[in-house]
Design an enzyme around this catalytic site. Structure first.
Site, mmCIF file in Angstrom:
data_model
loop_
_atom_site.group_PDB
_atom_site.id
_atom_site.type_symbol
_atom_site.label_atom_id
_atom_site.label_comp_id
_atom_site.label_asym_id
_atom_site.label_seq_id
_atom_site.Cartn_x
_atom_site.Cartn_y
_atom_site.Cartn_z
ATOM 1 N N SER A 1 36.129 61.525 62.914
ATOM 2 C CA SER A 1 36.914 62.568 62.258
ATOM 3 C C SER A 1 36.355 63.939 62.614
ATOM 4 O O SER A 1 35.191 64.063 62.996
ATOM 5 C CB SER A 1 36.851 62.382 60.729
ATOM 6 O OG SER A 1 37.421 63.490 60.043
ATOM 7 N N TYR B 1 33.199 61.848 52.180
ATOM 8 C CA TYR B 1 33.849 61.545 53.457
ATOM 9 C C TYR B 1 33.065 62.148 54.622
ATOM 10 O O TYR B 1 32.888 61.504 55.665
ATOM 11 C CB TYR B 1 35.279 62.079 53.442
ATOM 12 C CG TYR B 1 36.120 61.589 54.605
ATOM 13 C CD1 TYR B 1 36.478 60.247 54.693
ATOM 14 C CD2 TYR B 1 36.559 62.458 55.587
ATOM 15 C CE1 TYR B 1 37.258 59.796 55.747
ATOM 16 C CE2 TYR B 1 37.336 62.021 56.638
ATOM 17 C CZ TYR B 1 37.687 60.681 56.716
ATOM 18 O OH TYR B 1 38.453 60.235 57.771
#
Length: 295
Positions: A140, A153
């Site tokens: 990501s 995250y």
């Protein structure tokens, strides 16, 4: 390249499902893995419709090291080899480090970091014996930057990137084995609406938002032509955000909080909830999220 044996972990929704369908259109044989049995049935049908003649489904959670072993053993038993493994399984949580429940934070991190470790430990020895194979980890933009209220995250993706980069270094002795990294930015998948949320407001993908099919196509290109030492970014804003984080940290820290609240949170109130972090929500799993619908 067609006719490969491709394992997609996290194949029931979002990027994983988009990648699986893209491989199916290339006439590759597929093993689809997810925690969500009901959603896997729909994923299997989509892949068969796209052109894949051989589609197996496995209900497993890669946080369990034994699950990773079962995935690889089942694939070898059915197909005799493993050509490509795509690890897209991830869960997400919104909330500060102080307010997010510890068990939610830990599960978010475990899914990305230990899921990658377990899967790589199970499949890379097989690829070494084959002298060929490609392991693709979907990371990501938040594997390179941090954002307030997304600490869980970010921690999961920074840790996952460290594991993947180490694996790239540790497989240099086997030229036919490749470990690749894909780093999407904001993608129109259901993850934003299924995430754990302790911010008090519902979430959405921040602009600019790309389609999961675009990431799926990037994954297929990597399987065709692996790039061992490069993290393939998918998102026009990624380089700018990373540059600001690294080169202008004071300015970045001043702007990132207000921009996050403006772009990634809506005005709609949201009760604290663990979302799909601990258990899947099959009825919400699909390729696309709700964007650009306003909520």
């Amino acid at each position: 390249m067609t006719g490969r044996v491709v394992v997609v972990v996290g194949a029931s929704s979002g990027i994983g499902l988009a990648a699986a369908v893209a491989f199916a259109a290339r006439d590759d044989d597929l093993v689809l893995v997810s925690r969500s049995a009901g959603a896997l049935d729909a994923a299997e049908a989509a892949c068969r419709d796209a052109g894949s003649g051989a589609v197996d489904v496995l209900v497993e959670d890669v946080r369990d090291p034994a699950a990773a072993d079962r995935i690889v053993a089942r694939t070898l038993d059915r197909h005799g080899r493993v050509d490509v493994v795509v690890h897209t399984a991830t869960v997400m949580g919104y909330g500060t480090v102080e307010t997010m429940p510890a068990e939610v934070f830990t599960t978010v991190v475990d899914t990305a970091v230990h899921g990658t470790v377990h899967l790589s430990r199970a499949v890379l020895p097989v690829m070494r014996r084959q002298r060929a194979g490609t392991f693709i980890g979907v990371n990501s933009l938040l594997g390179s930057v941090t954002v307030p209220q997304m600490g869980a995250y970010a921690a999961s993706k920074w840790g996952q990137r460290a594991v993947l980069r180490t694996l790239q270094q540790e497989t240099r002795d086997e030229p036919g084995v490749h470990v690749c990294i894909v780093s999407p930015g904001s993608i129109n998948t259901p993850i934003y609406y299924q995430a754990a949320n302790y911010t008090g407001r519902s979430a959405r993908p921040p602009w600019p938002v790309l389609s999961p099919e675009r990431v799926g196509a990037a994954i297929v290109r990597l399987a065709d032509r692996p790039r061992r030492h490069v993290s393939v970014a998918v998102g026009p804003g990624n380089p700018l955000v990373i540059a600001g984080f690294r080169l202008l940290p004071l300015l970045y820290d001043r702007l990132v909080g207000p921009l996050f609240r403006l772009a990634a949170l809506t005005r709609k109130p949201a009760e604290p909830a663990a979302g799909n972090v601990h258990q899947p929500v099959p009825e919400r799993e699909r390729v696309h999220g709700h964007w650009p619908a306003r909520s």
